[in-house]
Write a protein that holds these residues in place. Structure first.
Motif, PDB file in Angstrom:
ATOM      1  N   GLY A  59      11.503 -27.464   9.781  1.00 39.16           N
ATOM      2  CA  GLY A  59      12.341 -28.110   8.930  1.00 39.16           C
ATOM      3  C   GLY A  59      13.846 -28.073   9.361  1.00 39.16           C
ATOM      4  O   GLY A  59      14.692 -28.515   8.570  1.00 39.16           O
ATOM      5  N   ARG A  62      16.499 -31.118   9.768  1.00 35.46           N
ATOM      6  CA  ARG A  62      16.848 -32.011   8.581  1.00 35.46           C
ATOM      7  C   ARG A  62      18.203 -31.348   8.306  1.00 35.46           C
ATOM      8  O   ARG A  62      18.916 -32.176   7.585  1.00 35.46           O
ATOM      9  N   HIS A  69      19.036 -28.733   2.463  1.00 32.34           N
ATOM     10  CA  HIS A  69      17.874 -28.586   2.807  1.00 32.34           C
ATOM     11  C   HIS A  69      17.413 -27.153   3.431  1.00 32.34           C
ATOM     12  O   HIS A  69      16.569 -26.645   3.052  1.00 32.34           O
ATOM     13  N   LYS A  72      15.517 -24.900   1.090  1.00 33.45           N
ATOM     14  CA  LYS A  72      14.310 -24.978   0.969  1.00 33.45           C
ATOM     15  C   LYS A  72      13.209 -24.518   2.062  1.00 33.45           C
ATOM     16  O   LYS A  72      12.074 -24.202   1.836  1.00 33.45           O
ATOM     17  N   SER A 327       8.238 -35.741  12.945  1.00 33.96           N
ATOM     18  CA  SER A 327       8.694 -36.440  11.933  1.00 33.96           C
ATOM     19  C   SER A 327       9.797 -37.589  12.755  1.00 33.96           C
ATOM     20  O   SER A 327      10.380 -36.948  13.799  1.00 33.96           O
ATOM     21  N   LYS A 330      12.989 -39.071   7.673  1.00 35.85           N
ATOM     22  CA  LYS A 330      12.329 -38.603   6.354  1.00 35.85           C
ATOM     23  C   LYS A 330      11.029 -39.623   5.935  1.00 35.85           C
ATOM     24  O   LYS A 330      10.165 -38.933   5.568  1.00 35.85           O
ATOM     25  N   LYS A 351       4.058 -34.120   6.787  1.00 38.68           N
ATOM     26  CA  LYS A 351       5.026 -32.969   7.390  1.00 38.68           C
ATOM     27  C   LYS A 351       5.784 -32.568   6.136  1.00 38.68           C
ATOM     28  O   LYS A 351       5.927 -31.197   6.017  1.00 38.68           O
ATOM     29  N   SER A 352       6.389 -33.246   5.240  1.00 40.06           N
ATOM     30  CA  SER A 352       7.013 -32.674   4.266  1.00 40.06           C
ATOM     31  C   SER A 352       6.004 -31.897   3.403  1.00 40.06           C
ATOM     32  O   SER A 352       6.443 -30.764   2.645  1.00 40.06           O
ATOM     33  N   GLU A 355       5.646 -28.307   4.957  1.00 35.95           N
ATOM     34  CA  GLU A 355       6.843 -27.632   4.460  1.00 35.95           C
ATOM     35  C   GLU A 355       6.581 -27.034   3.130  1.00 35.95           C
ATOM     36  O   GLU A 355       6.820 -25.842   2.788  1.00 35.95           O
TER      37      GLU A 355
END
Ligand SMILES: Cc1cc2nc3c(=O)[nH]c(=O)nc-3n(C[C@H](O)[C@H](O)[C@H](O)COP(=O)(O)OP(=O)(O)OC[C@H]3O[C@@H](n4cnc5c(N)ncnc54)[C@H](O)[C@@H]3O)c2cc1C
Length: 365
Positions: A59, A62, A69, A72, A327, A330, A351-352, A355
């Motif tokens: 991640g 991003r 981000h 997260k 990715s 988004k 992918k999101s 995560e």
């Protein structure tokens, strides 16, 4: 020398027997944090990591376009580890039964698990070249990125492609160039994935230069091995990983291969050392260096340490091709399953989802 705490109060006989034994884990990435979590109720575990948090590396990219981000994808080791001791520091040397930290403190172990992973190559020393491994580093450069008009990405592997996609889907006023020494982007992937990634980036205006290397930086441009000058306000180096192996050099230099990866047997033990295991990017296994494979290896290591304690046979690790999710910003992506490739919104969503699921697992533990 720190000898550990001895017995832990626990009525479970299985736990009672093991709790005398000290397990040291070097590195709190995907492999190390898994091993520490799985063994902390059975052994006296110490995790030694140069940073105090686990970071969900897939991640990271991003955060360059969405700095918030970062919250997260990071979690303190002390949050998800309930019993294991966490030492924030760097291991500088190991022997067959102890590790030495940078401050020369020695810690004895019964089992050592090496999960020191890898870092990104920095062949160029200039300050304005971005290392794409550290989220903090990327986030600090967010303002520079907002201002930059021309961006050069050196390397068109998975990281270079994902980074270019993050930037070109977030901003439409930047001139992005990828320079790649090979003839294809993400060349180890399925042909369909390669074509899709190329089409996607070109459609967004990303210029791709194949078969050429950036070799020298001069003021605000790069010289290539074919004599071209590439102007840029910001440069991202995405040229591949180097293993974190320094602590092996004094006593185990012969256990390193020509890429400085640690040579292991099929049980993921350091050759000749029954009680030292290795997992993750740092091993010499011939496979894609991914978070998924790091965790697969960590699972084998956990099983084998328990098997040794129970005097059972050890299990073997088998490399296999695992799915890769790439990715492209988004809302777009590629799921490469080897024979089958899925492209578009679903891989991005997947992918999101991975995560969120992985981080939630740690946050709720
Ligand atoms: C930008 C980027 C994007 C990626 N995207 C994906 C993806 O989408 N999917 C995927 O599966 N994989 C992805 N990867 C690869 C994945 O992140 C790695 O394969 C994975 O992190 C390897 O885990 P590891 O536990 O072996 O090592 P690492 O995650 O590298 O962790 C090693 C830890 O050890 C610490 N350490 C090192 N040396 C010492 C020492 N001497 N003493 C103490 N601590 C030490 C380090 O600080 C680090 O915390 C990506 C990698 C990068 C860089």
């Amino acid at each position: 020398m720190d000898q550990g705490h001895g017995l832990l109060a626990n009525k479970d006989p299985f736990i009672f027997i093991f709790s005398m034994k000290r397990v040291i884990v070097i590195g709190g990435g995907f492999a190390g944090s898994y091993v520490a979590r799985e063994l902390e109720n059975k052994f006296n575990v110490t995790l030694i990591d140069s940073k105090d948090y686990f970071e969900f590396t897939p991640g990271i990219l991003r955060t360059i376009v969405e700095p918030e981000h970062i919250k997260k994808i990071q979690i303190l080791h002390t949050h998800y580890l309930k019993k294991a001791k966490v030492i924030v520091g760097c291991v500088k040397k190991i022997t067959s039964n102890d590790v030495t930290l940078e401050d020369n403190k020695k810690i004895h172990f019964d089992y050592l698990v090496i999960c020191s992973g890898s870092s990104y190559n920095v062949p160029f020393k200039e300050k304005d070249i971005i290392k794409v491994t550290r989220a903090e580093h990327l986030r600090d450069r967010y303002n520079d990125l907002c201002k930059a008009k021309e961006i050069l990405i050196i390397g068109g592997g998975l990281v270079g492609v994902e980074l270019a996609a993050e930037i070109c889907t977030h901003y439409n006023d930047k001139k992005i160039t990828i320079i790649h020494s090979k003839e294809k982007l993400i060349e180890r992937n399925h042909e369909k994935a390669i074509k899709y990634a190329e089409r996607f980036l070109k459609k967004k205006g990303v210029k791709i230069i194949y078969g050429e290397r950036a070799i020298q930086k001069k003021k605000n441009f790069f010289l290539t091995d074919k004599g071209n000058k590439l102007k840029s306000d910001m440069i991202f180096l995405c040229t591949g990983i180097t293993p974190n192996y320094d602590f092996m050099e004094s006593n185990f230099s012969l256990s390193l291969n020509e890429k400085n990866q640690i040579i292991v047997n099929e049980h993921l033990q350091l050759i000749g050392e029954n009680n030292i295991f290795v997992a993750g990017d740092i091993t010499d296994r011939l496979e894609e260096k991914t978070a998924q494979n790091a965790e697969r290896q960590a699972k084998i290591v956990v099983k084998n340490i328990i098997a040794l304690e129970n005097k059972n046979n050890l299990v073997s690790y088998h490399s296999k091709k695992t799915p890769i999710v790439i990715s492209l910003g988004k809302y777009n992506g590629i799921l490469d399953l080897g024979k089958f490739v899925l492209m578009g919104f679903i891989p991005a969503l997947l992918k999101s989802f991975i995560e969120i699921k992985e981080m939630r697992k740690l946050k709720q533990s």
